[in-house]
Design an enzyme around this catalytic site. Sequence first.
Site, PDB file in Angstrom:
ATOM      1  N   HIS A 261       0.860  -1.187   0.000  1.00 21.95           N
ATOM      2  CA  HIS A 261       0.000   0.000   0.000  1.00 21.95           C
ATOM      3  C   HIS A 261       0.893   1.232   0.000  1.00 21.95           C
ATOM      4  O   HIS A 261       1.949   1.243   0.628  1.00 21.95           O
ATOM      5  CB  HIS A 261      -0.886   0.026   1.256  1.00 21.95           C
ATOM      6  CG  HIS A 261      -2.061   0.931   1.122  1.00 21.95           C
ATOM      7  ND1 HIS A 261      -1.986   2.284   1.362  1.00 21.95           N
ATOM      8  CD2 HIS A 261      -3.330   0.670   0.745  1.00 21.95           C
ATOM      9  CE1 HIS A 261      -3.174   2.829   1.147  1.00 21.95           C
ATOM     10  NE2 HIS A 261      -4.008   1.878   0.771  1.00 21.95           N
TER      11      HIS A 261
ATOM     12  N   ASP B  86      -7.974  -5.414   0.020  1.00 18.76           N
ATOM     13  CA  ASP B  86      -8.402  -6.252  -1.116  1.00 18.76           C
ATOM     14  C   ASP B  86      -8.021  -7.709  -0.963  1.00 18.76           C
ATOM     15  O   ASP B  86      -8.439  -8.545  -1.765  1.00 18.76           O
ATOM     16  CB  ASP B  86      -7.795  -5.698  -2.408  1.00 18.76           C
ATOM     17  CG  ASP B  86      -8.315  -4.302  -2.694  1.00 18.76           C
ATOM     18  OD1 ASP B  86      -7.516  -3.352  -2.715  1.00 18.76           O
ATOM     19  OD2 ASP B  86      -9.550  -4.170  -2.817  1.00 18.76           O
TER      20      ASP B  86
HETATM   21  C1  SDX Z   1      -6.213   0.102  -2.816  1.00 23.70           C
HETATM   22  O1  SDX Z   1      -4.473   4.615  -1.963  1.00 23.70           O
HETATM   23  C2  SDX Z   1      -5.404   3.987  -1.328  1.00 23.70           C
HETATM   24  O2  SDX Z   1      -5.809   4.349  -0.231  1.00 23.70           O
HETATM   25  C3  SDX Z   1      -5.968   2.783  -2.065  1.00 23.70           C
HETATM   26  C4  SDX Z   1      -6.977   1.938  -1.308  1.00 23.70           C
HETATM   27  C5  SDX Z   1      -8.248   2.705  -1.042  1.00 23.70           C
HETATM   28  O3  SDX Z   1      -8.973   2.317  -0.113  1.00 23.70           O
HETATM   29  O4  SDX Z   1      -8.566   3.630  -1.834  1.00 23.70           O
HETATM   30  O5  SDX Z   1      -6.442   1.509  -0.064  1.00 23.70           O
HETATM   31  C6  SDX Z   1      -7.383   0.715  -2.139  1.00 23.70           C
HETATM   32  O6  SDX Z   1      -5.944   0.444  -3.934  1.00 23.70           O
HETATM   33  C7  SDX Z   1      -5.359  -0.878  -2.063  1.00 23.70           C
HETATM   34  C8  SDX Z   1      -4.132  -1.370  -2.899  1.00 23.70           C
HETATM   35  C9  SDX Z   1      -4.637  -2.471  -3.828  1.00 23.70           C
HETATM   36  N1  SDX Z   1      -3.556  -2.846  -4.803  1.00 23.70           N
HETATM   37  C10 SDX Z   1      -2.954  -4.027  -4.722  1.00 23.70           C
HETATM   38  O7  SDX Z   1      -3.115  -4.844  -3.827  1.00 23.70           O
HETATM   39  C11 SDX Z   1      -2.036  -4.311  -5.919  1.00 23.70           C
HETATM   40  C12 SDX Z   1      -0.690  -4.846  -5.400  1.00 23.70           C
HETATM   41  N2  SDX Z   1      -0.027  -3.756  -4.717  1.00 23.70           N
HETATM   42  C13 SDX Z   1       0.921  -2.960  -5.451  1.00 23.70           C
HETATM   43  O8  SDX Z   1       0.664  -2.781  -6.806  1.00 23.70           O
HETATM   44  C14 SDX Z   1       1.431  -1.739  -4.696  1.00 23.70           C
HETATM   45  O9  SDX Z   1       1.715  -2.164  -3.428  1.00 23.70           O
HETATM   46  C15 SDX Z   1       0.545  -0.505  -4.608  1.00 23.70           C
HETATM   47  C16 SDX Z   1       0.105  -0.038  -5.954  1.00 23.70           C
HETATM   48  C17 SDX Z   1      -0.646  -0.767  -3.757  1.00 23.70           C
HETATM   49  C18 SDX Z   1       1.400   0.588  -3.960  1.00 23.70           C
HETATM   50  O10 SDX Z   1       2.397   0.915  -4.856  1.00 23.70           O
HETATM   51  P1  SDX Z   1       3.518   2.016  -4.479  1.00 23.70           P
HETATM   52  O11 SDX Z   1       3.161   2.742  -3.251  1.00 23.70           O
HETATM   53  O12 SDX Z   1       3.799   2.797  -5.699  1.00 23.70           O
HETATM   54  O13 SDX Z   1       4.706   1.128  -4.070  1.00 23.70           O
HETATM   55  P2  SDX Z   1       5.754   0.586  -5.094  1.00 23.70           P
HETATM   56  O14 SDX Z   1       5.037   0.016  -6.281  1.00 23.70           O
HETATM   57  O15 SDX Z   1       6.789   1.622  -5.305  1.00 23.70           O
HETATM   58  O16 SDX Z   1       6.365  -0.638  -4.272  1.00 23.70           O
HETATM   59  C19 SDX Z   1       7.416  -0.416  -3.355  1.00 23.70           C
HETATM   60  C20 SDX Z   1       8.272  -1.657  -3.499  1.00 23.70           C
HETATM   61  C21 SDX Z   1       8.659  -1.960  -4.936  1.00 23.70           C
HETATM   62  O17 SDX Z   1       9.902  -2.631  -4.910  1.00 23.70           O
HETATM   63  P3  SDX Z   1      11.260  -1.716  -5.215  1.00 23.70           P
HETATM   64  O18 SDX Z   1      11.040  -1.081  -6.567  1.00 23.70           O
HETATM   65  O19 SDX Z   1      11.338  -0.718  -4.086  1.00 23.70           O
HETATM   66  O20 SDX Z   1      12.371  -2.732  -5.212  1.00 23.70           O
HETATM   67  O21 SDX Z   1       7.540  -2.810  -3.056  1.00 23.70           O
HETATM   68  C22 SDX Z   1       7.343  -3.707  -4.150  1.00 23.70           C
HETATM   69  C23 SDX Z   1       7.626  -2.941  -5.423  1.00 23.70           C
HETATM   70  O22 SDX Z   1       8.144  -3.815  -6.421  1.00 23.70           O
HETATM   71  N3  SDX Z   1       5.940  -4.131  -4.096  1.00 23.70           N
HETATM   72  C24 SDX Z   1       5.525  -5.367  -4.258  1.00 23.70           C
HETATM   73  C25 SDX Z   1       4.132  -5.308  -4.068  1.00 23.70           C
HETATM   74  N4  SDX Z   1       3.756  -4.050  -3.826  1.00 23.70           N
HETATM   75  C26 SDX Z   1       4.884  -3.311  -3.845  1.00 23.70           C
HETATM   76  N5  SDX Z   1       6.171  -6.514  -4.543  1.00 23.70           N
HETATM   77  C27 SDX Z   1       5.403  -7.622  -4.644  1.00 23.70           C
HETATM   78  N6  SDX Z   1       4.056  -7.650  -4.470  1.00 23.70           N
HETATM   79  C28 SDX Z   1       3.392  -6.514  -4.182  1.00 23.70           C
HETATM   80  N7  SDX Z   1       2.084  -6.523  -4.017  1.00 23.70           N
END
Ligand code: SDX
Length: 429
Positions: A306, A364
């Site tokens: 998140h 989720d």
């Molecule tokens: C919702 O914003 C809100 O409040 C949203 C929400 C709401 O109520 O409105 O809470 C609802 O959207 C919840 C999130 C649902 N999405 C998912 O579950 C999809 C999987 N999650 C990711 O795509 C990600 O965690 C996000 C999109 C939720 C957050 O992305 P960020 O903040 O841009 O973080 P990032 O992508 O930069 O990740 C940081 C690191 C990365 O690695 P590095 O580049 O630092 O090496 O963590 C890794 C990412 O690769 N990472 C994951 C991961 N999520 C982040 N690695 C594996 N699996 C994951 N799920």
Amino acid sequence: MTDQSATIKIGDKTANLSVKSGTIGPDVIDIGALYKNTGSFTYDPGFTSTASCESKITYIDGDEGVLLHRGYPIEQLAEHGDFLEVCYLLLYGELPTAAQKKDFDFRVTHHTMVHEQMSRFFTGFRRDAHPMAVMCGCVGALSAFYHDSTDITDPHQRMVASLRMIAKMPTIAAMAYKYYIGQPFVYPKNDLDYASNFLRMCFAVPCEEYVVNPVLSRAMDRIFILHADHEQNASTSTVRLAGSSGANPFACIAAGIACLWGPAHGGANEAALNMLSEIGTVDRIPEYIARAKDKNDPFRLMGFGHRVYKNYDPRAKIMQKTTHEVLAELGHRDDPLLEVAMELERIALTDEYFVEKKLYPNIDFYSGITLKALGFPTTMFTVLFALARTVGWIAQWNEMIEDPQQRIGRPRQLYVGEPQRDYVPVSKR
Ligand code: SDX
């Protein structure tokens, strides 16, 4: 405002910027004078360090896993309140008295029908159209029916439009579902509460009486509460940006629905369940954990991570409890998807990759298992998220319009394209 300030020096130019403090949470640096004084913009593509507005509606402490709606913890609202009470709180800022709640419930209940011509919109879609596509189309089309509540400068019209959206989203969502499965639409019944009415509109058929299961309708109501609002997330920011141009509320909500659809946002509940189904059994979890950690593999553990929560999403804890209640009530305690989900969570929470990156289950992760058990197809999961989030979008939209500091949102950019050059005739290219 605090008496602190921030000074930014760029070359021989200096900007003295004021620092503002909120009730709780990080201070903000007001950079409004930055460009005028230094000729430079800030740069923050994902808005990771950018506050877009002042708000009194929701506060999240991502490090502590805290979520407050108008100051009330989500755990207490989910335990003691109902969804329409939370709607009232988000819209008006205070919990309703008994009389206010009775009046609000009555007003919402008596706006649940949609214009009869709306049903013709559905016949224009293919039967197998994704229900989110139908929702985008139908909600945007509401502005074609309700011209008497599109003048955003009129507080009364704004509140009428707000109530209409909250009241009609369940009806439109249920119609999208019925159309998708080829069953007749079911009209709302005014003697049912919000969640029971929605379940009946989805699952009743003309051939027999539909009996509401109170455990399931309470679970549905709680799921709506958990999804109601969440600060300046991507879809809420979309609604605010659309609203900043003066667009009507129905068009703004349709824009929010479109943004929510993405798998990184509200589409994650559908993606998370599809992921659990693809994993299938506990013994295949290590393979997917490895893929999630592989920089060259675009796969991510859906339902994990998140932007704000660097601790357990408080909603996910309540969602997990609701999942167990629903599965127990339906006799699905041994749902293999739940077994995979719990083992995946256990492994991920001990794996150093997820621990180091502070990746915890979010709302989720468990919602999909619950919604599937309630009888919804995965394609309906984000529709239910949009149904619940409509009150948050509407409350934030109203707050944006009433904010005296609000102007049309118009970010700038860092231009990295070609410098100016002259046209070359095709004969010389
Ligand atoms: C919702 O914003 C809100 O409040 C949203 C929400 C709401 O109520 O409105 O809470 C609802 O959207 C919840 C999130 C649902 N999405 C998912 O579950 C999809 C999987 N999650 C990711 O795509 C990600 O965690 C996000 C999109 C939720 C957050 O992305 P960020 O903040 O841009 O973080 P990032 O992508 O930069 O990740 C940081 C690191 C990365 O690695 P590095 O580049 O630092 O090496 O963590 C890794 C990412 O690769 N990472 C994951 C991961 N999520 C982040 N690695 C594996 N699996 C994951 N799920």
